[in-house]
Design an enzyme around this catalytic site. Structure first.
Site, PDB file in Angstrom:
ATOM      1  N   SER A 144       4.514   2.478  -3.794  1.00 45.66           N
ATOM      2  CA  SER A 144       4.925   3.433  -4.843  1.00 45.66           C
ATOM      3  C   SER A 144       6.168   4.179  -4.392  1.00 45.66           C
ATOM      4  CB  SER A 144       3.798   4.443  -5.075  1.00 45.66           C
ATOM      5  OG  SER A 144       4.243   5.521  -5.870  1.00 45.66           O
ATOM      6  N   TYR A 157      -2.396  10.631  -2.089  1.00 48.52           N
ATOM      7  CA  TYR A 157      -1.765   9.449  -2.689  1.00 48.52           C
ATOM      8  C   TYR A 157      -0.457   9.099  -1.964  1.00 48.52           C
ATOM      9  CZ  TYR A 157      -0.025   6.319  -6.349  1.00 48.52           C
ATOM     10  OH  TYR A 157       0.455   5.221  -7.046  1.00 48.52           O
TER      11      TYR A 157
HETATM   12  N1  LIG Z   1       0.995   3.880 -12.837  1.00 51.21           N
HETATM   13  C1  LIG Z   1       2.061   4.179 -12.098  1.00 51.21           C
HETATM   14  O1  LIG Z   1       2.996   4.887 -12.545  1.00 51.21           O
HETATM   15  C2  LIG Z   1       2.161   3.652 -10.700  1.00 51.21           C
HETATM   16  C3  LIG Z   1       3.319   3.955  -9.970  1.00 51.21           C
HETATM   17  C4  LIG Z   1       3.424   3.474  -8.685  1.00 51.21           C
HETATM   18  C5  LIG Z   1       2.416   2.696  -8.133  1.00 51.21           C
HETATM   19  N2  LIG Z   1       1.312   2.427  -8.876  1.00 51.21           N
HETATM   20  C6  LIG Z   1       0.284   1.605  -8.236  1.00 51.21           C
HETATM   21  O2  LIG Z   1       0.034   0.463  -9.023  1.00 51.21           O
HETATM   22  C7  LIG Z   1      -1.311   0.019  -8.816  1.00 51.21           C
HETATM   23  C8  LIG Z   1      -2.007  -0.170 -10.158  1.00 51.21           C
HETATM   24  O3  LIG Z   1      -2.006   1.064 -10.846  1.00 51.21           O
HETATM   25  P1  LIG Z   1      -2.389   1.223 -12.390  1.00 51.21           P
HETATM   26  O4  LIG Z   1      -1.500   2.274 -12.931  1.00 51.21           O
HETATM   27  O5  LIG Z   1      -2.467  -0.118 -13.057  1.00 51.21           O
HETATM   28  O6  LIG Z   1      -3.842   1.858 -12.219  1.00 51.21           O
HETATM   29  P2  LIG Z   1      -5.218   1.526 -13.010  1.00 51.21           P
HETATM   30  O7  LIG Z   1      -6.109   2.672 -12.731  1.00 51.21           O
HETATM   31  O8  LIG Z   1      -4.921   1.178 -14.434  1.00 51.21           O
HETATM   32  O9  LIG Z   1      -5.721   0.217 -12.269  1.00 51.21           O
HETATM   33  C9  LIG Z   1      -6.290   0.224 -10.993  1.00 51.21           C
HETATM   34  C10 LIG Z   1      -7.405  -0.791 -10.970  1.00 51.21           C
HETATM   35  O10 LIG Z   1      -7.930  -0.854  -9.635  1.00 51.21           O
HETATM   36  C11 LIG Z   1      -9.344  -0.999  -9.744  1.00 51.21           C
HETATM   37  N3  LIG Z   1      -9.995  -0.531  -8.520  1.00 51.21           N
HETATM   38  C12 LIG Z   1     -10.006   0.738  -8.023  1.00 51.21           C
HETATM   39  N4  LIG Z   1     -10.770   0.782  -6.936  1.00 51.21           N
HETATM   40  C13 LIG Z   1     -11.254  -0.471  -6.710  1.00 51.21           C
HETATM   41  C14 LIG Z   1     -12.115  -1.045  -5.738  1.00 51.21           C
HETATM   42  N5  LIG Z   1     -12.660  -0.296  -4.769  1.00 51.21           N
HETATM   43  N6  LIG Z   1     -12.409  -2.360  -5.827  1.00 51.21           N
HETATM   44  C15 LIG Z   1     -11.875  -3.111  -6.818  1.00 51.21           C
HETATM   45  N7  LIG Z   1     -11.066  -2.618  -7.781  1.00 51.21           N
HETATM   46  C16 LIG Z   1     -10.757  -1.307  -7.724  1.00 51.21           C
HETATM   47  C17 LIG Z   1      -9.722  -0.120 -10.943  1.00 51.21           C
HETATM   48  O11 LIG Z   1     -10.998  -0.449 -11.462  1.00 51.21           O
HETATM   49  C18 LIG Z   1      -8.572  -0.405 -11.896  1.00 51.21           C
HETATM   50  O12 LIG Z   1      -8.884  -1.465 -12.784  1.00 51.21           O
HETATM   51  C19 LIG Z   1      -1.976   1.085  -7.943  1.00 51.21           C
HETATM   52  O13 LIG Z   1      -1.959   0.671  -6.597  1.00 51.21           O
HETATM   53  C20 LIG Z   1      -1.072   2.280  -8.127  1.00 51.21           C
HETATM   54  O14 LIG Z   1      -1.140   3.175  -7.067  1.00 51.21           O
HETATM   55  C21 LIG Z   1       1.153   2.883 -10.148  1.00 51.21           C
END
Ligand SMILES: NC(=O)c1ccc[n+]([C@@H]2O[C@H](COP(=O)([O-])OP(=O)(O)OC[C@H]3O[C@@H](n4cnc5c(N)ncnc54)[C@H](O)[C@@H]3O)[C@@H](O)[C@H]2O)c1
Length: 252
Positions: A144, A157
């Protein structure tokens, strides 16, 4: 030239596959001809996503990847046997905790680290064990912008995303000699449920987009191209790199 960018025939595992970004990454890989195992702990969301993908190239596995024994079983049964091996691991599962440092419960800190850092390591270790004897493989960790920029109210985070960026470099060093490339994608502000609460506040939304040279959030689909690049032969000499997909946020 374009054939270098192909992911056709790759066997890929995407963790957090039922989430907002995961769904797009799975769809993008399957659309490019990869066979994809989408892993998530949320069974309902995985089944919903399966209807959305409507692709015979996608299979699903319900697994809490913070559980070491469950990860090892996943890679033995669903990956080695089911998928027939692994060419690409996308460590995408991640969670967010929002609290001031002095109000961050240790229990919440630990559970965030167990998903964002420990689980990513467990999956990388299991994938690496399958990739190393074959002398090839690709790991893409989702880090991120928070890995280099301190974001308010997100101490756990930010720490976890810096950890996964550096784990990426360590894996690149350790497994590069075995033909395994490890890279990370560091997204900026992506329009997902993770920041839906912030986006409901117009003042915070403006404060966020103002910092981004491209002046907007990205859609989750905009991470697909960078992933396909890193997964493909076009990136065969790219190892240990953190690819910021952030509209230029890292320069501000
Ligand atoms: N949304 C943003 O702006 C953003 C920015 C930078 C990085 N990210 C990163 O991108 C990735 C995806 O984020 P997102 O926005 O799609 O989030 P999201 O919450 O939509 O998706 C995350 C998924 O991970 C699954 N998960 C969580 N813990 C788990 C576990 N113990 N075992 C199996 N599955 C598990 C959840 O059930 C969920 O479906 C993350 O690593 C997040 O940190 C997101």
């Amino acid at each position: 030239m374009t054939e270098q960018f192909e992911v056709n025939g790759l066997r890929a595992v995407v963790t957090g596959g039922a989430g907002d970004i995961g769904r797009c990454l799975v769809a993008g890989l399957a659309g490019g001809g990869a066979r994809v195992l989408a892993v998530d702990r949320d069974a309902d969301a995985l089944h919903d996503a399966m209807d959305e993908w409507a692709s015979e190239r996608v299979s699903i596995a319900v697994c809490d990847i913070t559980n070491e024994a469950a990860v090892d079983r996943l890679f033995a049964d669903d990956v080695a046997d089911g998928l027939g091996g692994i060419d690409l691991l996308v460590n995408n599962a991640g969670v967010m905790v929002r609290a001031a440092p002095d109000e961050t419960e240790f229990e919440h800190w630990r559970s965030l680290m167990s998903v964002n850092v420990d689980a990513a390591f467990l999956c990388a270790r299991a994938a690496g064990r399958l990739m190393k004897p074959r002398g090839q493989g690709v790991i893409v960790n989702i880090s991120s912008i928070a890995s280099i920029k301190a974001l308010d109210g997100r101490v756990a985070y930010c720490t976890s995303k810096a950890a996964i960026a550096h784990m990426t470099r360590s894996l690149a060093l350790e497994w590069g000699p075995f033909g395994i490339r490890s890279n990370a994608i560091a997204p900026g502000f992506i329009r997902t449920r993770m920041n839906a609460d912030l986006r409901r506040d117009p003042v915070r939304t403006a404060a966020m987009t103002d910092q981004v040279p491209l002046k907007r959030f990205a859609e989750p689909e905009e991470l697909v191209g960078p992933l396909l690049f890193l997964a493909s032969q076009a990136a065969r000499y790219v190892n240990g790199h953190i690819l910021f997909v952030d509209g230029g946020l890292q320069v501000t």
